[in-house]
Design a protein around this motif. Structure first.
Motif, PDB file in Angstrom:
ATOM      1  N   ARG A 258     -34.426  -7.606  17.525  1.00 39.87           N
ATOM      2  CA  ARG A 258     -33.762  -6.913  18.624  1.00 39.87           C
ATOM      3  C   ARG A 258     -32.641  -7.764  19.214  1.00 39.87           C
ATOM      4  O   ARG A 258     -31.520  -7.300  19.404  1.00 39.87           O
ATOM      5  CB  ARG A 258     -34.768  -6.548  19.721  1.00 39.87           C
TER       6      ARG A 258
ATOM      7  N   ASP B   3     -33.160 -13.487  25.168  1.00 42.26           N
ATOM      8  CA  ASP B   3     -32.366 -13.211  23.965  1.00 42.26           C
ATOM      9  C   ASP B   3     -31.584 -14.428  23.499  1.00 42.26           C
ATOM     10  O   ASP B   3     -31.474 -14.675  22.300  1.00 42.26           O
ATOM     11  CB  ASP B   3     -31.411 -12.044  24.195  1.00 42.26           C
TER      12      ASP B   3
ATOM     13  N   ASN C 180     -29.779  -8.107  16.642  1.00 42.84           N
ATOM     14  CA  ASN C 180     -29.033  -6.861  16.475  1.00 42.84           C
ATOM     15  C   ASN C 180     -28.145  -6.570  17.674  1.00 42.84           C
ATOM     16  O   ASN C 180     -27.048  -6.014  17.516  1.00 42.84           O
ATOM     17  CB  ASN C 180     -29.987  -5.698  16.216  1.00 42.84           C
ATOM     18  N   GLN C 181     -28.576  -6.935  18.867  1.00 40.36           N
ATOM     19  CA  GLN C 181     -27.706  -6.753  20.028  1.00 40.36           C
ATOM     20  C   GLN C 181     -26.490  -7.655  19.933  1.00 40.36           C
ATOM     21  O   GLN C 181     -25.377  -7.242  20.238  1.00 40.36           O
ATOM     22  CB  GLN C 181     -28.474  -7.024  21.323  1.00 40.36           C
TER      23      GLN C 181
ATOM     24  N   HIS D   5     -39.866  -7.603  15.096  1.00 38.72           N
ATOM     25  CA  HIS D   5     -39.009  -6.461  15.406  1.00 38.72           C
ATOM     26  C   HIS D   5     -38.642  -6.408  16.894  1.00 38.72           C
ATOM     27  O   HIS D   5     -37.493  -6.126  17.237  1.00 38.72           O
ATOM     28  CB  HIS D   5     -39.698  -5.162  14.991  1.00 38.72           C
ATOM     29  N   ILE D   6     -39.612  -6.672  17.768  1.00 39.27           N
ATOM     30  CA  ILE D   6     -39.327  -6.545  19.206  1.00 39.27           C
ATOM     31  C   ILE D   6     -38.714  -7.800  19.817  1.00 39.27           C
ATOM     32  O   ILE D   6     -38.254  -7.752  20.957  1.00 39.27           O
ATOM     33  CB  ILE D   6     -40.579  -6.145  20.013  1.00 39.27           C
TER      34      ILE D   6
ATOM     35  N   LEU E 232     -28.425   0.492  21.907  1.00 37.27           N
ATOM     36  CA  LEU E 232     -28.588  -0.885  22.330  1.00 37.27           C
ATOM     37  C   LEU E 232     -28.140  -1.061  23.761  1.00 37.27           C
ATOM     38  O   LEU E 232     -27.130  -0.522  24.197  1.00 37.27           O
ATOM     39  CB  LEU E 232     -27.771  -1.816  21.430  1.00 37.27           C
TER      40      LEU E 232
END
Length: 109
Positions: free
Chosen positions: A96, A10, A99-100, A91-92, A2
């Protein structure tokens, strides 16, 4: 691995994911803030959204094709395409970013 530098978008994705109302009937798929969104959760969300919405779209396209005297597409083509698209985009983008943040929160707790 990551990245430690999140993309500018984000924060928008995380703000979107943090609101219960945005999850709708899929709220049971949202993990705790420190827990990663697994590929299984991403796929489950894509299937639970893509199949019914894609089936509805396929029915509408079939009705439209019949009205235009054209051949209708295969019934499962659009649901599968929509499910794959939802899975890839989820997912992208959302997974992502989530999860970061989960990795950052787990590191500091």
């Amino acid at each position: 691995m990551l990245s430690s530098n999140p993309f500018p978008t984000d924060h928008a994705f995380i703000d979107f994911c943090d609101r219960d109302a945005n999850w709708g009937p899929l709220l049971f798929l949202r993990p705790e803030r420190k827990q990663r969104i697994s590929a299984t959760r991403t796929i489950a969300g894509a299937v639970l959204l893509g199949l019914p919405l894609g089936l509805l779209g396929a029915i509408v396209m079939s009705l439209f094709a019949a009205a235009m005297a054209r051949p209708a597409p295969a019934l499962m083509f659009f649901p599968l395409l929509l499910t794959l698209a939802y899975g890839f985009v989820g997912h992208i983008t959302l997974a992502r970013a989530w999860n970061q943040r989960a990795a950052r929160l787990a590191r500091f707790s």
